[in-house]
Motif scaffolding. Structure first.
Motif, mmCIF file in Angstrom:
data_model
loop_
_atom_site.group_PDB
_atom_site.id
_atom_site.type_symbol
_atom_site.label_atom_id
_atom_site.label_comp_id
_atom_site.label_asym_id
_atom_site.label_seq_id
_atom_site.Cartn_x
_atom_site.Cartn_y
_atom_site.Cartn_z
ATOM 1 N N PRO A 190 0.841 -1.021 0.559
ATOM 2 C CA PRO A 190 -0.059 -0.085 -0.275
ATOM 3 C C PRO A 190 0.986 1.156 -0.155
ATOM 4 C CG PRO A 190 -1.032 -1.947 1.189
ATOM 5 C CD PRO A 190 0.418 -1.879 0.785
ATOM 6 N N ALA A 191 2.014 1.286 0.625
ATOM 7 C CA ALA A 191 2.564 2.246 0.827
ATOM 8 C C ALA A 191 3.779 3.048 -0.630
ATOM 9 C CB ALA A 191 3.447 2.502 2.200
ATOM 10 N N GLN A 192 3.644 1.916 -1.401
ATOM 11 C CA GLN A 192 4.666 2.490 -2.864
ATOM 12 C C GLN A 192 4.501 3.175 -3.171
ATOM 13 O OE1 GLN A 192 4.798 -0.095 -6.475
ATOM 14 N NE2 GLN A 192 4.611 -2.334 -4.915
ATOM 15 N N LEU A 193 3.262 3.949 -3.327
ATOM 16 C CA LEU A 193 3.444 5.083 -4.515
ATOM 17 C C LEU A 193 3.530 6.065 -3.572
ATOM 18 C CD1 LEU A 193 0.771 3.350 -6.081
ATOM 19 C CD2 LEU A 193 0.157 5.409 -6.324
ATOM 20 N N ARG A 194 3.266 6.505 -2.339
ATOM 21 C CA ARG A 194 4.211 7.282 -0.903
ATOM 22 C C ARG A 194 5.981 7.697 -1.085
ATOM 23 N NH1 ARG A 194 0.293 9.850 2.455
ATOM 24 N NH2 ARG A 194 -1.725 9.223 2.322
ATOM 25 N N GLU A 195 6.406 5.917 -1.832
ATOM 26 C CA GLU A 195 7.143 6.139 -1.005
ATOM 27 C C GLU A 195 8.040 6.364 -2.770
ATOM 28 O OE1 GLU A 195 11.174 3.008 -0.492
ATOM 29 O OE2 GLU A 195 9.775 2.460 -0.726
ATOM 30 N N ALA A 196 7.732 6.225 -3.782
ATOM 31 C CA ALA A 196 7.917 6.534 -5.240
ATOM 32 C C ALA A 196 8.139 8.174 -5.339
ATOM 33 C CB ALA A 196 7.656 5.628 -5.748
ATOM 34 N N ALA A 197 6.979 8.600 -4.530
ATOM 35 C CA ALA A 197 6.464 10.052 -5.188
ATOM 36 C C ALA A 197 8.101 10.342 -4.056
ATOM 37 C CB ALA A 197 5.299 10.619 -4.831
ATOM 38 N N ALA A 198 7.979 10.383 -2.884
ATOM 39 C CA ALA A 198 8.552 11.643 -2.301
ATOM 40 C C ALA A 198 9.977 11.272 -2.734
ATOM 41 C CB ALA A 198 8.354 10.669 -0.780
#
Length: 469
Positions: A190-198
């Motif tokens: 679930p946290a994949q997009l947040r990690e990538a965006a940051a």
């Protein structure tokens, strides 16, 4: 860019790159190189056959040693933790794509997995890209509850009927600053997009981030314990060690077919995906590099299922090798456009994958026959000590990569896995022969891998998250 993806021709800082596998045949420079090498080999064999054969053996041994040292170096380079970036006060817009074809059984499961993505819904845009004739998948998607940000998009008719062509049709409507791709069987953390965006916002030079792919076991589905196990270890070595090490060294690498997160400006600059390349992901990683972008990795994984029994594993591996051959042909049209570091990375990934697939079975057969003949005759096997040492060095490097990757992916690794690896590697030679034949007869045909829905509805992302943490 047209709906058929033929617009995927990128302009790099080094000039126009003929970046599509749709172009058949070889270029004049490729023909000159191949003809020159062939002429030199024939002349050498005719004038000094013994010396030439000895030289060929020596070159092969040096190649094995260099490849082994490369694997050791990547294992060391992969030791530092993956960089993390602080959370953002405002999250950028993100586009999620999934191209589905004959996936009626798993489409509802994918939708549920995508709905678990932890990202502000008002900053999300998603497309499930379907073919117009695929009524069963369309019905399954329409019947499943979907988040408001996830829409259905019908790809326009056209050829070739491949995943990258479908993705290109969605690219014209994508509005995100960043974009990611998932396959039908995926369960992304679930946290994949947040990690990538940051990470993207922290480093403007990053063009793409690859998430690690981890193989989950499904005892209810068609399976092969041996192939599934070796496939999972192969993935662990690739995504947890090789790509992680290459990212640490600042080198380009072939992307995985799913869970690659891409900066939209970089993707549009590259012209999207090559619709005629059946491993469009491997090709895209090096096209991004040609345009001056860097590649990296993130820690949050995506869970996938293995292909299953041999009749499923072989077509998938055939497609991968055929696509690697296409990618090799495309990028060797202008090899120095990659730069020296990029060209070295290209040779050590795409090039060695093709050559090793060809060499595994003959090397094992040669070693086994020499040992068996020696034992049958009561003599010591007539195998040069140097050759055995080189082969063992290569095996140890491969075993080490699997062991390190397996530990990071939460898998065990033991003597049975090590003993079975040479047999698995030898099967790649069969896939190589299939791929070479299909490259000539059906270069753009996409071999589809069937998928089954998970019967265990426990959330797999929780376990994956604990491993990634």
């Amino acid at each position: 860019m047209g709906a058929d993806g033929t617009g995927a021709v990128a302009r790099s800082s080094r000039g126009l790159v003929a970046a599509s596998a749709a172009r058949s045949g070889v270029t004049r420079s490729q023909m000159l190189v191949v003809s020159g090498l062939a002429a030199a080999a024939i002349a050498a064999l005719l004038s000094a056959p013994a010396f030439t054969l000895a030289l060929v053996v020596a070159v092969l041994q040096v190649g094995f040693v260099v490849t082994s040292l490369w694997r050791f170096a990547l294992a060391v380079a992969s030791l530092p933790p993956i960089p993390q970036a602080p959370p953002l006060p405002i999250w950028p817009r993100y586009t999620v794509l999934a191209a589905l074809h004959d996936e009626a059984e798993v489409a509802p499961q994918l939708i549920a997995n995508l709905a678990r993505l932890d990202y502000p819904p008002d900053r999300l845009q998603g497309f499930l890209v379907l073919e117009a004739h695929d009524a069963a998948t369309l019905a399954a998607v329409e019947a499943a509850p979907r988040p408001d940000w996830l829409r259905v998009l019908i790809a326009p008719p056209g050829a070739p009927q491949t995943k990258p062509r479908a993705l290109n049709s969605a690219l014209t409507q994508a509005t995100g600053a960043f974009l990611t791709i998932y396959d039908a069987e995926d369960a992304p953390h679930p946290a994949q997009l947040r990690e990538a965006a940051a990470r993207f916002m922290q480093d403007p030079a990053l063009g793409c981030l690859q998430a690690p792919l981890r193989i989950k076991d499904r005892s209810h589905a068609p399976r092969s314990a041996f192939l599934d196990r070796q496939f999972a270890l192969e993935y662990a070595s690739l995504f947890e060690v090789t790509l992680r090490g290459m990212a640490r060294l600042g080198l380009p690498f072939p992307l995985g077919g799913t869970s690659n997160h891409i900066r939209m400006t970089a993707l549009r600059q590259a012209g999207g995906w090559d619709a005629y390349n059946v491993t469009e992901d491997a090709d895209l990683g090096f096209r991004l590099w040609r345009n001056g972008w860097r590649l990296g990795v993130i820690a949050s994984p995506t869970l996938e299922t293995p292909p299953g029994p041999f009749d499923r594993w072989l077509p998938q591996r055939t497609r991968w090798l055929k696509g690697y051959m296409q990618t090799w042909g495309v990028h060797t049209r202008e090899p120095f456009g990659l730069g020296l570091r990029g060209l070295a990375a290209f040779v050590m990934t795409v090039g060695t994958a093709i050559v090793s697939a060809l060499a595994h079975a003959p090397a094992l057969a040669w070693l086994a026959s020499a040992v068996l003949v020696g034992l049958a005759s009561g003599l010591s096997p007539a195998v040069p000590v140097t050759a055995i040492g080189v082969l063992m060095m290569g095996a140890i490097a491969a075993w080490m990569g699997c062991a390190v990757g397996a530990r990071r992916a939460g898998l065990g690794y033991g003597l049975a896995d090590m003993a079975g690896a040479p047999l698995y590697w030898s099967l790649l030679s069969l896939a190589f022969l299939h791929a070479a034949w299909r490259l000539v007869t059906e270069p753009f045909v996409w071999d589809k891998t069937p998928h089954e829905r998970d019967r265990d509805r426990s959330d797999p992302c929780e376990d994956a998250g604990r491993e990634a943490a």
